[in-house]
Design an enzyme around this catalytic site. Structure first.
Site, PDB file in Angstrom:
ATOM      1  N   ASP A 107      -6.592   0.453  -5.287  1.00 41.07           N
ATOM      2  CA  ASP A 107      -8.003   0.795  -5.090  1.00 41.07           C
ATOM      3  C   ASP A 107      -8.367   1.067  -3.632  1.00 41.07           C
ATOM      4  OD1 ASP A 107      -7.748  -1.795  -4.237  1.00 41.07           O
ATOM      5  OD2 ASP A 107      -9.272  -2.656  -5.555  1.00 41.07           O
TER       6      ASP A 107
ATOM      7  N   LYS B 118      -2.699  -3.863  -8.722  1.00 43.55           N
ATOM      8  CA  LYS B 118      -3.935  -4.582  -8.350  1.00 43.55           C
ATOM      9  C   LYS B 118      -5.078  -3.605  -8.087  1.00 43.55           C
ATOM     10  CE  LYS B 118      -5.825  -7.757  -4.891  1.00 43.55           C
ATOM     11  NZ  LYS B 118      -6.537  -6.850  -3.969  1.00 43.55           N
TER      12      LYS B 118
ATOM     13  N   THR C 297      -1.327  -2.198  -4.565  1.00 39.84           N
ATOM     14  CA  THR C 297      -2.796  -2.133  -4.548  1.00 39.84           C
ATOM     15  C   THR C 297      -3.207  -0.677  -4.737  1.00 39.84           C
ATOM     16  OG1 THR C 297      -2.944  -4.035  -3.094  1.00 39.84           O
ATOM     17  CG2 THR C 297      -4.861  -2.582  -3.184  1.00 39.84           C
TER      18      THR C 297
ATOM     19  N   ASP D 227      -9.554 -11.171  -9.878  1.00 42.77           N
ATOM     20  CA  ASP D 227      -9.946 -11.821  -8.630  1.00 42.77           C
ATOM     21  C   ASP D 227     -11.369 -11.406  -8.281  1.00 42.77           C
ATOM     22  OD1 ASP D 227      -9.960  -9.380  -7.281  1.00 42.77           O
ATOM     23  OD2 ASP D 227      -8.175  -9.794  -6.115  1.00 42.77           O
TER      24      ASP D 227
ATOM     25  N   HIS E 178     -11.741  -5.569  -5.355  1.00 47.53           N
ATOM     26  CA  HIS E 178     -11.234  -5.767  -3.989  1.00 47.53           C
ATOM     27  C   HIS E 178     -12.207  -6.631  -3.182  1.00 47.53           C
ATOM     28  CE1 HIS E 178      -7.972  -4.022  -1.322  1.00 47.53           C
ATOM     29  NE2 HIS E 178      -8.662  -4.753  -0.478  1.00 47.53           N
TER      30      HIS E 178
ATOM     31  N   TYR F 105       0.874  -1.172   0.000  1.00 46.77           N
ATOM     32  CA  TYR F 105       0.000   0.000   0.000  1.00 46.77           C
ATOM     33  C   TYR F 105       0.908   1.218   0.000  1.00 46.77           C
ATOM     34  CZ  TYR F 105      -4.364  -2.468   1.050  1.00 46.77           C
ATOM     35  OH  TYR F 105      -5.476  -3.268   0.987  1.00 46.77           O
TER      36      TYR F 105
ATOM     37  N   GLY G 233     -14.571 -13.615  -6.114  1.00 43.01           N
ATOM     38  CA  GLY G 233     -15.651 -14.575  -6.315  1.00 43.01           C
ATOM     39  C   GLY G 233     -15.213 -15.913  -6.852  1.00 43.01           C
TER      40      GLY G 233
ATOM     41  N   ARG H 179     -14.353 -19.459  -6.566  1.00 43.16           N
ATOM     42  CA  ARG H 179     -14.613 -20.441  -5.510  1.00 43.16           C
ATOM     43  C   ARG H 179     -14.468 -21.870  -6.000  1.00 43.16           C
ATOM     44  NH1 ARG H 179     -13.701 -16.544  -3.453  1.00 43.16           N
ATOM     45  NH2 ARG H 179     -14.979 -15.152  -2.189  1.00 43.16           N
TER      46      ARG H 179
END
Lengths: 372, 372, 372, 372
Positions: free
Chosen positions: B162, B238, B160, B293, B262, B134, B295, B297
């Site tokens: 966002d 990201k 990252t 990325d 995110h 970050y 969701g 699974r």
């Protein structure tokens, strides 16, 4: 009330409920379940429910008939019994009872590689019998099996091409599903017990383990060519979804392709056959027959399939429901219901026959394809 | 039964349930929750469930492999463990256990700026370790942290972009969530207690307050340029959703972008990564790697991501579920399940490897974009 | 816990619940209800939940501000309190409390023709006060009312054009809803009891009967021209959905149009404002400001409105929820939450201000328009 | 409370509930049910709920009127009572009560071939009465019936073309539904008991069996020509969905077509009329009137139909609900509600009359048609 009085079933959902009440939970799960999160299984049904048809009117349907041809042979309706493994799981008479009902109903019956009754006994029943082939790890045995089916009198060979191995069917995995002793893959194992009868020590589905042992994940287009050269029977390729694959099959002399996601039992997330169908049919352009399966539960569904470009359909689970609930007469009831419903749907849509159904216009939700 | 016997988990939902049963409600909420009404959180999953794939057939998948490269280095599958804060919330061994499992599973592990174990201890585990950065309010500390990670042996830096500040995660706000004393942001606060450990007097999330103190909301493209100039490590950005931003990153020499909202934890209403992916991948056109990325699974979801244009995916919550439920072996179980499911999905889709998966055709509901 | 401690509300749904618990069912229904089957009411919310935004990144948002202008005057955020009838139904202080909160929050407050407090008392509060005008059956009284509002110090006039009469709000009809004696339409009836206070002998809504008596169903574009000529105040036309109507309003010198279906309370089946917005904004092309209302329940919703082409939004029910639950401080809490959420959403979307938000790309389900 | 006080019904759902409480389950099912899985029945309603209208504003609606013409004759609103079989199932006065209410309400009433009261008694009531014709197995009887209707004073003939036989209405089949003795198809069977009164020995619907006996499945376009030549009355063709069929009807001198799936009672899966309407209206291009039915439950639905291209609509079940719940006054209440709701909807949409409604813009979910 059905079963007991087969005439008491008014649609296939009546038969489904009767079968669910008859079978053990593990066998029910083996028959009913899909792979993974069962998204493809559910989508097969949802897709049909979201298709609507613009009926035509004022065309004489007094002589409305479901008569059709499949592979250039007359059938009572453009419906065949799909290959389904191990009918004896559902009923002691197994494939014999189903084949008898199919014969009486005037539709082809497909003996599976994983049949629990030898193909010779099934063809002895008479009627139009086809043989479904999995390409085996030993190439020679595949061709021998094809030859055996031909010798037994089967009228077509259907090569299933979407099972390099069995999909992750979590119901079976969680149940540790294994075949009961009296049910066997007679074409593969003869009378002997096999991997399919023993839950793996590590848990999981014995049936999947057995399949992995037997089937070849190396099946390719050259196997189709080899099979095409090895037999004079009509050849069907079952399990295509991409237009390119259907076109290629037709180019190799295949007589029909079945647009299918294997009843939602192989790749979870595979496109429902009925959704893939319009583009496949358009791409094939009549070079071979195009059939579809997955989620067909009524004559109206058959009509929707025809209107979406199919020349025929396969039904898998419904005949097995009938078999479980009422043996031969249960299967007969399922097929008679489908024929009556299809005739009804044809006539109500203004079609005197299945040819007219293919000219109907359909409406479905808009989709966004991504071509790679 | 899982946990206890890691082999007892048959898909990631089994692991999720086990984790939910293990963790305190507050920690579970911190891990599971999203921002606002959790629309983006839910949409991440819904989007995957509405994508369907047109499998290919008759291609030899006997040697089907999930092997891939990420950032030009070989990985067992095109999956990496996403940066997730404070693994010690889930298990006393924290990031050490996760990194060990990732190493054994052959996938990269990303140490977060908000790691609860120092990066040097994590890289000491071995395997491929990346560092997530970050941009801090003190520019110098950001670059020092990047240097520290590089010195520790990290193989890539992931900036990252966002999180100018933490999204309004209402579960944490309502819980007044604060870190327990034994869990610390070791890279920022050393061993000292921090804002993150005290619920604000005015209520709300202590973790959000701590983040606001530490992170810079003034992070811009010049920071990417500065970081690019300051390190020879591969650089990943990201958190992009707009094609223009991805193209710009690639133009600055970034090696990969992660298309991401995110995990539904920042802007509630942000487009799911998987929905933004096709246009981003097309716009980038191979100028850098494009990952996604949010969701994911199952292995089927990875396949859908590849078919939608991704070169790789990150998984965030699932490894933490595994960590909570079974420590290192739980994480290993999660990664092994994903690998097995991905191999299964590849083969069933007719792909001998991940390259072929990118050629698959997908179908999804039609959307109407508004370009400003 | 909120109310009691206004800081205890973490989003507007907390305030909504508190208001529902405070008000009588009849008053709650009058405020919450829509017309007919409440399809437009529900669709207003569903539409927002199906819009997604492609956030931008790496743009300095450290000075992120919600500051904006509405009608060329500075406001704390591009949000104004919509005209809502009879605030004294919600709280004894009525419009005075709401106006005080709006003043402190830095947003304009709109006094309704059906205000329960005289406009002069509201403007005495200070802040930016607008006046909403219904065209009355007596043309002269309409212009007098406009003049009265101007004399009282209102800074803009807002002509509502979607109420030739009140929609069929079935909750009120079934409740036989009538105003309690202490709440009066002071601009229309002075201190006298009116039709609005007596349930019609034939059943139904007394408020609807009163409206039918007072409002003109003959309001036309010439009234806009007349009003435009009669005042030097900025003029807003509220209640347009068709691009042609918005363009025509702009052509007549109107300063802003509000794209709106009147909170789902007029034509049941009217398009949600947020769905009509993109085409209206494009058609108007900057000739006047374009605002939207209906279903805005968070700062994220404001962001989605801006990204869909709005220059500003109105919020109607939420301030009344605040008023019911906590009087002036309750309204303040609602407006402060919205401002905080909007700033949060702007920053997380990579926007340092509201101008940048209008450049964001949105994605929504595909629609099929039919142009007559 | 309604019934007892007809003024107590505030929308048609109130009447529906009252009817459901009044009728026996078997009769309710006969009226309410659809065919098969009732997909078309449900879709008729869902389609209306997903259409939205862009209202217009600032057009004088003080003289807003629902006045219209159907077949060039003035009607109070562009709504007619659809043909529905056997009104005496719902109320002892049967069609007489319905016709009286329609007369008072100023809308046409359609006597069905399957009326339970002779057409001469219905026309004696006065008002505008139409006659619905099924083409019978004996061609001569069809023409005689048409002549009889003309002689009785009917003002139009409506040929239903989507019933070569009755659809599979599973509720009736499961109920073994048969007509009670006092209800008879007086035009077909005179006073005699018929097949319709005896449940088939094999189970199923007696009404369907009776229909199959009487109606001709050989009805074609030549019957339309014959009927056109045989009468000087306006001729309506009811039950088209395909644009080609509507165009052909218009070309044969038909005065109106009804776009319809027969209330979801014939082909299950037939496109809802309201979804087929826009293309049909466009194809017909004014060559004849285009009406629609199926799922209209409010004045707003009528507005949506007009905005989608209809010149008029038929309502079938709602008048029968009124009849069951309150006899003549119940039907009157239904028609008055519709008229009041339609006037309300017109005015709120900025339309002074039904002509303006046809210019409204609608928005609906995107669909993907497949043309054969």
């Amino acid at each position: 009330m059905w079963p007991g009085d087969p005439a008491g079933a008014h649609d296939l959902s009546d038969v489904e409920r009767a079968a669910a009440a008859t079978l053990s939970p593990e066998v029910w799960d083996f028959i009913a379940g899909g792979s993974g999160r069962e998204r493809s299984l559910d989508a097969n049904r949802e897709a049909f429910d979201r298709i609507f048809v613009a009926s035509r009117v004022l065309r004489d349907v007094s002589a409305c008939t479901t008569d059709a041809t499949l592979l250039n042979r007359p059938v009572r309706m453009p419906v065949a019994v799909a290959p389904v493994a191990y009918h004896r799981l559902a009923h002691p008479e197994g494939e014999l009872a189903t084949a008898r009902a199919a014969k009486t109903a005037g539709v082809p019956f497909t003996v599976a590689t994983l049949s629990s009754v030898p193909v010779e006994e099934v063809t002895a029943v008479g009627g139009s019998v086809w043989f479904q082939l999995y390409w085996l790890r030993e190439r020679r045995r595949s061709l021998d099996l094809a030859r055996r089916a031909e010798d037994a009198g089967c009228e077509a060979l259907m090569l299933t091409v979407d099972v390099p191995w069995m999909g992750r069917r979590l119901r079976d995995v969680r149940n540790g599903f294994a075949l009961p002793g009296h049910v066997r893959a007679v074409h593969l194992d003869g009378g002997a017990a096999s991997t399919a009868h023993r839950s793996p020590a590590s848990g999981g589905s014995a049936v999947a383990a057995h399949t992995a042992q037997a089937f070849s994940p190396a099946v390719t287009w050259s196997c189709v060519e080899e099979l095409r050269a090895a037999t004079r029977l009509p050849l069907v390729v079952k399990g295509v979804l991409a237009p390119e694959d259907a076109v290629r099959a037709a180019g190799l002399g295949v007589d029909a392709v079945v647009v299918s996601n294997h009843g939602g039992r192989q790749l979870d997330g595979a496109l429902p056959g009925i959704e893939a169908l319009p583009e496949v049919a358009e791409a094939v352009g009549g070079a071979c027959e195009v059939w579809v399966d997955g989620g067909i539960r009524s004559g109206t569904d058959v009509l929707k399939a025809l209107a979406s470009g199919a020349d025929g359909v396969l039904v898998g689970r419904p005949p097995v429901w009938g078999l479980a609930a009422g043996g031969e007469s249960g299967v007969r009831q399922v097929l008679d219901l489908l024929a009556a419903e299809l005739r009804d749907a044809l006539g109500l849509a203004g079609c005197a026959g299945v040819g007219a159904a293919r000219e109907l216009r359909t409406v479905r939700p808009a989709r966004e394809p991504r071509r790679a």
